[in-house]
Every structure is written in structure tokens, then in C-alpha cells.
Design a protein around this motif. Structure first.
Motif, PDB file in Angstrom:
ATOM      1  N   UNK A 186       0.847  -1.190   0.000  1.00 31.45           N
ATOM      2  CA  UNK A 186       0.000   0.000   0.000  1.00 31.45           C
ATOM      3  C   UNK A 186       0.882   1.240   0.000  1.00 31.45           C
ATOM      4  N   UNK A 187       0.655   2.115  -0.938  1.00 33.02           N
ATOM      5  CA  UNK A 187       1.458   3.321  -1.076  1.00 33.02           C
ATOM      6  C   UNK A 187       0.540   4.538  -1.135  1.00 33.02           C
ATOM      7  N   UNK A 188       0.819   5.524  -0.300  1.00 35.02           N
ATOM      8  CA  UNK A 188       0.049   6.762  -0.312  1.00 35.02           C
ATOM      9  C   UNK A 188       0.586   7.658  -1.418  1.00 35.02           C
ATOM     10  N   UNK A 189      -0.313   8.164  -2.245  1.00 40.30           N
ATOM     11  CA  UNK A 189       0.060   9.028  -3.364  1.00 40.30           C
ATOM     12  C   UNK A 189      -0.719  10.341  -3.259  1.00 40.30           C
ATOM     13  N   UNK A 190      -0.004  11.465  -3.326  1.00 36.75           N
ATOM     14  CA  UNK A 190      -0.638  12.783  -3.238  1.00 36.75           C
ATOM     15  C   UNK A 190      -0.226  13.605  -4.448  1.00 36.75           C
ATOM     16  N   UNK A 191      -1.201  14.186  -5.117  1.00 35.75           N
ATOM     17  CA  UNK A 191      -0.952  15.080  -6.239  1.00 35.75           C
ATOM     18  C   UNK A 191      -1.449  16.480  -5.893  1.00 35.75           C
ATOM     19  N   UNK A 192      -0.648  17.486  -6.244  1.00 32.29           N
ATOM     20  CA  UNK A 192      -0.984  18.879  -5.945  1.00 32.29           C
ATOM     21  C   UNK A 192      -1.257  19.620  -7.248  1.00 32.29           C
ATOM     22  N   UNK A 193      -2.325  20.411  -7.251  1.00 31.25           N
ATOM     23  CA  UNK A 193      -2.762  21.061  -8.478  1.00 31.25           C
ATOM     24  C   UNK A 193      -1.777  22.103  -8.973  1.00 31.25           C
ATOM     25  N   UNK A 194      -1.134  22.827  -8.072  1.00 32.84           N
ATOM     26  CA  UNK A 194      -0.222  23.890  -8.510  1.00 32.84           C
ATOM     27  C   UNK A 194       1.179  23.774  -7.922  1.00 32.84           C
ATOM     28  N   UNK A 195       1.443  22.776  -7.114  1.00 39.26           N
ATOM     29  CA  UNK A 195       2.768  22.605  -6.537  1.00 39.26           C
ATOM     30  C   UNK A 195       2.926  23.375  -5.229  1.00 39.26           C
ATOM     31  N   UNK A 196       3.732  22.809  -4.317  1.00 37.56           N
ATOM     32  CA  UNK A 196       3.974  23.422  -3.024  1.00 37.56           C
ATOM     33  C   UNK A 196       5.399  23.145  -2.592  1.00 37.56           C
ATOM     34  N   UNK A 197       5.976  23.954  -1.684  1.00 44.13           N
ATOM     35  CA  UNK A 197       7.317  23.665  -1.163  1.00 44.13           C
ATOM     36  C   UNK A 197       7.320  22.353  -0.381  1.00 44.13           C
TER      37      UNK A 197
END
Length: 455
Positions: A186-197
Motif C-alpha cells: 500500500x502506497x500513499x500518493x498525493x498530487x498537488x494542483x499547482x505545486x507546493x514547497x
């Protein structure tokens, strides 16, 4: 404790590393508990440039600090140390120098990357998440067919700025329907719409997800195999980050505080949504609770003080004043008028405390909010409250250092259990799930001792 080591060349930028003028050869060792340590046996990143240009060191007794240090290992791996600090630097009369630097984070990738660029994707593993979810490779459907769960995704949380989900994978084996015991990953995957530091991501969404699973597991899990993608860069960059309050858990509790089987995919998404909606004092209190589940090595009186502060913060979270301003001003006006002019400001400040509920009232509210489970945990609430009130006062003022450690341990664990129940109710979990928590393996021996002590 896991360790990783790289030998290579180091400097303050990719460009400087290519120029070779001041770069130094060194060994970087990273451990999950202590972070990274870069040892440069011959050379010095911090003062070489200054000595060459001015003949003096600009840092004095304080160590040099770098937002980033750049390196390339002998096998071609590109490395970046984040928030690096020089902790030991020496130079002899013969101009032989050496240096040691420390950093909490190491970034590593095959190709060069820009560590200041916005991060658009993160993926990582959470310790014991596989054991908690217990997915089978093939799932028998109602129509008699089998569904292959490989590549399936379980939704965690979604907002206008990010989307988090758990991706399922299984060992590469020749499994067929009927053979459903392939080991899952199981791997948690997070995508950000505009990017973050990166630091904002780690301190924000990753810590929230980590604390959520700590709440479910009953211990603070480690983050492993973390990787990030920068904007306009398709390669995955490995993230090595130290964590002081986690230990390797040999196995998950047989009956954890919150079992995935009792939540299901929909229940987990609803729980995660409510968890991410926690804000202000509620968010702070939830973080305090889950942090107490970590592997802290501290005296019991300090642990008790932490648990006491946590429960009090949870009960005070986002509370309105007892009286509105006009009513309260009328109530205290006679007392302020009667006070001497020299102490009126102080009297006004002290009377302002009457706008907040007393600690005794907060304890009673905690007991009532966690009913009926609190009555079974602590049958004699009156005695528990009196003892807790005394322990809080003595702990806050450093009094009575010879308090009974068994009493302190009981109150430490009792406040964690009560906070669990209150938080589960505030997160909207149904009664059946809290009943399962009461019968879980989490602090089961401690809960039995508490109920016996206050029978």
C-alpha cells in the motif's frame, strides 16, 4: 534504525560542483533517527572561499548554515542536503582543514534537480499500513466472478489543491482466482494542483496523514520510501528524513483502535475528510494526542503533564466565552470599581479568567462527552477527578516529585483513552466503531488496571 551512506564530492551549488574549485570530498551517512552527517576529512566548505578571498573566516564561533548543499556520489547519484549546519570545523597552521555538517533531510536522484522548485507529487509508504488494510489480490464478487485489486486506488482526501489516495500493488507471482493471499503493498500518493514547497507539504498533508494512521493504529508510524516529483521534472527524487519518535513495530496490534474492516473504503475516506477538516485548537489537540503514541523516552511525570495538557486543550478547543461581552462587563463592574486604582488593570485581567470554564468543569465535561464508555473505564469518577486535579497542579508547579508512579501511569493512560473516545465522536464515527475500540488491544491491560483501581 536504517542507515544509508554516500561517498562523493560536495559544494554549495550544482554550478560550483562542476567548477571543482572549492568542492570537497566527503562521506554522508544518514540514519532514520539522527538524520544526515557529512564528514569532510580534508577540506572545508564553510571557510575555503572566504580564506581564499579575504584571508579570514566570516562565521566566527557560530557554524555556517546552508539552505542546500549539493553533492554527487561516486555512483553518479545527485544529492542535496537540506537545512545543513556546520557543527565542527578545524584548520591547522599548515592549512590542513576538515569539517562536519549535519542535516535533517537528504534528497537523492539519478539526474540533477532543483530543490527549490514546487513539488507536484508525493508518494510514500506508511509503516504497517499493509497489515492494517489487509487487501487480497483477488476479491470474490457477488456474481461469482473475481475482481483483481492490483492497481486499485482507495480514496483518502480530495480538495481544490490536492488529491490523496492509497494505491494497491501485489507481489509479482502467478496468482489466480482462488489464490488470494499475495502480499500487498500500500502506497500513499498525493498530487498537488499547482505545486507546493517540500517543507510545507511535509509539515502539512504528510503529517496529517501520518497522524491519522497513528490514530487508527495506536502507535506513531514511520514514513518510508518517500519520493517526490518537482514541477517540469518527471523523475522521482528519493526523500530521506529523520524522525526521532518512531521505532520499528514488529507487527500491528491484533485489534487496533480503529480497524480498516470496521471502516471500509468509504468510512476511511469520510474519516480522512473529517480529519483534514480539523483546524485551530482541535487540530492542535489531535496532533498532541497522536504524538503521545510515539516512542518518547521521558520521565512519567513529563508524559503525564503532556497528556493532561492534551486533554485540556481538546476540551478548550474552539470554545466561546461563557458570557457575552456586555453581560460580563456588567457582572465584573462592581468588583473593578471597588478595587484600588493601582491594581485595577490586574484585577480586570484576573476577572477575565471567569470567562473560561474551570479545569474541574472541563474534566466533568470530558467524562460526560465520553459516556457511556468513560463510566466503564472509570467507575469512581469523583475520586479520579480529585486525584487528577491534584496531579495537574503539582505537575504544573513542580511539586510533590515523589508521587506514586503507578497513579501517574494510570492517569496518563486514562486521559489518552478518554481523548480517543471524544475525538472519535467529534469525527463522526458511529457507536459501533467506538464499541470496537473499547474491545480493542489498544492499552487493554492499562484500561483493565484503571477500571480495577477506580471500581
Amino acid at each position: 534504525m536504517q542507515t544509508t551512506e554516500w561517498d562523493g564530492q560536495w559544494d554549495i551549488s550544482w554550478h560550483a560542483l562542476e567548477e571543482k574549485t572549492f568542492r570537497c570530498r566527503g562521506t554522508c551517512r544518514f540514519s532514520t533517527t539522527d538524520g544526515a552527517c557529512l564528514e569532510i576529512p580534508s577540506g572545508n566548505l564553510s571557510i575555503s572561499r572566504s580564506l581564499s578571498a579575504t584571508g579570514s573566516s566570516p562565521h566566527g564561533l557560530s557554524g555556517a548554515h546552508y539552505n542546500y548543499l549539493f553533492g554527487r556520489s561516486d555512483d553518479g547519484t545527485h544529492l542535496v542536503l537540506c537545512d545543513a549546519l556546520s557543527i565542527k570545523s578545524s584548520i591547522s597552521l599548515s592549512s590542513k582543514s576538515s569539517e562536519m555538517l549535519s542535516a535533517p533531510i537528504v534528497l537523492a536522484a539519478h539526474n540533477r534537480f532543483e530543490p527549490e522548485a514546487p513539488v507536484t507529487s508525493v508518494r510514500f509508504e506508511v509503516q504497517r499500513l499493509n497489515d492494517w488494510m489487509r487487501f487480497n489480490r483477488f476479491e470474490l464478487m457477488g456474481d461469482g466472478t473475481y475482481h483483481d485489486n492490483r492497481g486499485a486506488a482507495v480514496k483518502l482526501f480530495e480538495s481544490p489543491i490536492m488529491r490523496a489516495q492509497i494505491l494497491l500493488d501485489f507481489d509479482n507471482s502467478n496468482f489466480s482466482p482462488g489464490k488470494t493471499t499475495a502480499k500487498s503493498h500500500c502506497q500513499v500518493n498525493i498530487n498537488y494542483s499547482s505545486g507546493m514547497p517540500l517543507e510545507e507539504i511535509w509539515q502539512g498533508s504528510i503529517w496529517r496523514i501520518r497522524s491519522l494512521f497513528a490514530f487508527c493504529f495506536g502507535f506513531y508510524p514511520a514514513i518510508s520510501r518517500a519520493q517526490i516529483q518537482y514541477r517540469h521534472d518527471e523523475q522521482w527524487v528519493n526523500v530521506y528524513r529523520s524522525s526521532a519518535n518512531t521505532i520499528e513495530q514488529p507487527r500491528l496490534l491484533n485489534l487496533p483502535p480503529l480497524a480498516f474492516s470496521s471502516l471500509g473504503s468509504y468510512g476511511l475516506a469520510a474519516l480522512a475528510d473529517n480529519w483534514f477538516q480539523l483546524s485551530g485548537d482541535k487540530h492542535h489537540a489531535a496532533n498532541m494526542l497522536t504524538s503521545l503514541l510515539g516512542a518518547w523516552n521521558m520521565p512519567i511525570d513529563l508524559k503525564l503533564l503532556s497528556a493532561t495538557t492534551m486533554l485540556e486543550a481538546l476540551m478548550r478547543a474552539d470554545r466561546a466565552d461563557i458570557y457575552d461581552k456586555e453581560t460580563f462587563a456588567q457582572l465584573i463592574k462592581p468588583m473593578i470599581n471597588a478595587a484600588d486604582e493601582q491594581i485595577k488593570d490586574r484585577v480586570n485581567g484576573l476577572l477575565g479568567l471567569l470567562q473560561k470554564p474551570s479545569y474541574s468543569q472541563l474534566l466533568n465535561e470530558a467524562y460526560e462527552e465520553s459516556l457511556p464508555w468513560s463510566s466503564r473505564l472509570i467507575p469512581n469518577w469523583k475520586r479520579f477527578k480529585e486525584e487528577q486535579h491534584a496531579l495537574r497542579t503539582n505537575g504544573a508547579h513542580g511539586k510533590n516529585g515523589s508521587a506514586d508512579p503507578h497513579l501517574q501511569i494510570n492517569h496518563y493512560n486514562a486521559q489518552i483513552v478518554i481523548a480517543y473516545i471524544i475525538l472519535m465522536k467529534r469525527l463522526g464515527l458511529p457507536k459501533e466503531v467506538i464499541d470496537q475500540f473499547e474491545n480493542s488491544s489498544f492499552l487493554n491491560a492499562a484500561r483493565w488496571r484503571i477500571s480495577q483501581c477506580y471500581a
